[in-house]
Design a protein around this motif. Structure first.
Motif, PDB file in Angstrom:
ATOM      1  N   VAL A  58       0.829  -1.191   0.000  1.00 14.10           N
ATOM      2  CA  VAL A  58       0.000   0.000   0.000  1.00 14.10           C
ATOM      3  C   VAL A  58       0.869   1.249   0.000  1.00 14.10           C
ATOM      4  CG1 VAL A  58      -0.198   0.258   2.507  1.00 14.10           C
ATOM      5  CG2 VAL A  58      -2.070   1.016   1.038  1.00 14.10           C
ATOM      6  N   SER A  62      -5.045   6.544   3.139  1.00  7.58           N
ATOM      7  CA  SER A  62      -6.450   6.165   3.246  1.00  7.58           C
ATOM      8  C   SER A  62      -6.639   4.674   3.030  1.00  7.58           C
ATOM      9  CB  SER A  62      -7.286   6.952   2.225  1.00  7.58           C
ATOM     10  OG  SER A  62      -6.837   6.692   0.904  1.00  7.58           O
ATOM     11  N   ARG A  63      -5.908   4.096   2.078  1.00  7.98           N
ATOM     12  CA  ARG A  63      -6.044   2.662   1.833  1.00  7.98           C
ATOM     13  C   ARG A  63      -5.471   1.856   2.991  1.00  7.98           C
ATOM     14  NH1 ARG A  63      -4.092   0.486  -3.859  1.00  7.98           N
ATOM     15  NH2 ARG A  63      -5.955   1.668  -4.477  1.00  7.98           N
ATOM     16  N   ARG A 133     -14.625   6.114   5.893  1.00  6.43           N
ATOM     17  CA  ARG A 133     -14.673   6.445   4.466  1.00  6.43           C
ATOM     18  C   ARG A 133     -15.396   7.774   4.247  1.00  6.43           C
ATOM     19  NH1 ARG A 133     -11.953   6.415   1.350  1.00  6.43           N
ATOM     20  NH2 ARG A 133     -10.632   6.538   3.171  1.00  6.43           N
ATOM     21  N   HIS A 241      -8.569   4.691  -6.083  1.00  4.78           N
ATOM     22  CA  HIS A 241      -8.501   3.872  -4.873  1.00  4.78           C
ATOM     23  C   HIS A 241      -9.687   4.150  -3.952  1.00  4.78           C
ATOM     24  CE1 HIS A 241      -6.671   7.692  -3.679  1.00  4.78           C
ATOM     25  NE2 HIS A 241      -6.928   7.371  -2.430  1.00  4.78           N
ATOM     26  N   GLU A 242     -10.220   5.385  -3.964  1.00  4.61           N
ATOM     27  CA  GLU A 242     -11.402   5.686  -3.164  1.00  4.61           C
ATOM     28  C   GLU A 242     -12.602   4.885  -3.658  1.00  4.61           C
ATOM     29  OE1 GLU A 242     -11.367   7.452  -0.580  1.00  4.61           O
ATOM     30  OE2 GLU A 242      -9.716   8.878  -0.696  1.00  4.61           O
ATOM     31  N   GLU A 244     -12.483   2.093  -5.307  1.00  2.00           N
ATOM     32  CA  GLU A 244     -12.227   0.688  -4.998  1.00  2.00           C
ATOM     33  C   GLU A 244     -12.660   0.345  -3.576  1.00  2.00           C
ATOM     34  OE1 GLU A 244      -8.328  -2.001  -4.017  1.00  2.00           O
ATOM     35  OE2 GLU A 244      -8.154  -0.462  -5.547  1.00  2.00           O
ATOM     36  N   MET A 245     -12.283   1.174  -2.627  1.00  2.00           N
ATOM     37  CA  MET A 245     -12.648   0.917  -1.232  1.00  2.00           C
ATOM     38  C   MET A 245     -14.155   1.028  -1.023  1.00  2.00           C
ATOM     39  SD  MET A 245      -9.534   2.663   0.956  1.00  2.00           S
ATOM     40  CE  MET A 245      -9.501   4.212   0.063  1.00  2.00           C
ATOM     41  N   TRP A 346      -5.206  -3.440  -9.447  1.00  2.00           N
ATOM     42  CA  TRP A 346      -3.968  -2.847  -8.959  1.00  2.00           C
ATOM     43  C   TRP A 346      -2.862  -3.057  -9.975  1.00  2.00           C
ATOM     44  CZ3 TRP A 346      -4.120  -5.182  -3.378  1.00  2.00           C
ATOM     45  CH2 TRP A 346      -5.105  -4.515  -2.672  1.00  2.00           C
TER      46      TRP A 346
END
Length: 347
Positions: A58, A62-63, A133, A241-242, A244-245, A346
């Protein structure tokens, strides 16, 4: 045998249902419980290894925060299946008598506490992830400056402490744990009178509140991400990535809602389908890890044709949302998502 004429010396956990019961577990029950437990334990173990490798690679704060929460969820699900599954499988294999093995209800109380603790933890963690989040998407600058990584670990520990305190309430007199049919497990007494009603309401309200908080905050976060991706300057503000989460969090919320709503909605009404509702809730611990596993597989396999189809459909959606402000360049990302891309990848 339903103990309706037991004397005052009967331990509390056997005052409603007292073994031995007029029930003979079949070999299918042992196979079902064993397969159920092994599948769940294996799934969570694989998911934990996947998350561990992801955490090592990572690069964004945030991730890393999100992976800590996911790790706490996987560990909780694994331990929950290990503890409760071991007891249930042992009963179906050996057919032990609870009254002889546990005359003072210590073992029954332990299992009841485990059922409540490991049941509430996924719901509380889901709500905590939704809050994290929501804060990360709507207040990214202040959050990144004020929230060190160790605070995420503290939040996970706090969730475990809250679930543990609720599980302890029947031990101090608010509610009570009792043997449940067919005699393989213990759970709190679902009743409409006295302290048992109070604890039933506490359990139900905490579960419903967690689901409601997750739904509201996740909805706001998704709307915010859509505006970021499809609004003015969307191509400059890539937040793959936001997205994705959020996709993973939405899937976690949907699975938790489907698995837990039958129990938390009907628990205060002494619903007769308690065993079925408990099995539905336990499915949450098996389905959760497959979210992370499947996401990782999709990244490793790099399914380009699926990416192309989904990207095309979502680009059309962005055109409709912001036809005047969209950049003339196509919204494509080589290593992430296209607008609200649902299959993360990824590099």
């Amino acid at each position: 045998m339903n103990a309706s004429h037991l004397n005052d010396s009967t331990p509390l956990c056997y005052s409603i249902n007292s073994p031995p019961f007029q029930y003979h577990p079949t070999i299918a029950s042992a196979y079902f419980s064993s397969i159920f437990s092994v599948l769940g334990l294996t799934s969570n173990l694989v998911a934990f290894l996947v998350l561990l490798q992801s955490y090592k690679r990572v690069k964004t704060r945030s991730r890393s925060f999100f992976l800590v929460f996911l790790g706490g969820l996987v560990v909780t699900d694994f331990l929950g299946l290990l503890v409760t599954g071991s007891i249930v499988v042992s009963f179906h294999v050996t057919h032990f008598n609870w009254r002889q093995l546990d005359p003072n209800c210590h073992f029954c109380n332990f299992m009841g506490m485990s059922m409540v603790f490991y049941g509430l933890c996924p719901l509380l963690l889901g709500a905590a992830m939704a809050i994290e989040r929501f804060s990360g998407i709507n207040c990214p600058f202040s959050r990144s400056q004020a929230m060190p990584r160790k605070r995420t670990v503290i939040m996970v520990l706090l969730v475990w402490m809250i679930a543990g305190l609720i599980a302890l309430l029947p031990i101090i007199g608010v509610g009570s744990y009792h043997m449940q049919m067919p005699g393989s497990w213990c759970f709190f007494n679902i009743s409409s009178i006295g302290n048992d009603k109070i604890f039933s309401l506490v359990f139900s309200l905490v579960g419903l509140m967690c689901l409601a908080v997750s739904f509201m905050l996740n909805t706001v976060s998704v709307v915010t991400l859509i505006r970021v991706c499809c609004g003015p300057g969307g191509t400059q503000r890539r937040r793959d990535h936001e997205v994705e989460m959020m996709v993973q969090l939405i899937l976690i919320m949907v699975i938790a809602s489907v698995c837990w709503c039958p129990l938390v909605v009907t628990v205060y009404s002494a619903d007769k389908n308690l065993l079925f509702n408990i099995r539905m809730a336990t499915c949450n611990q098996i389905l959760d890890p497959w979210i992370y596993i499947m996401c990782q597989w999709s990244k490793l396999r790099r399914v380009h044709w699926v990416q192309y189809v989904v990207s095309s459909l979502l680009s059309v959606g962005c055109d409709r949302l912001a036809p005047q402000s969209r950049s003339p360049e196509p919204l494509q990302s080589h290593q992430g998502f296209s607008c609200l891309f649902l299959l993360p990848q990824w590099s």
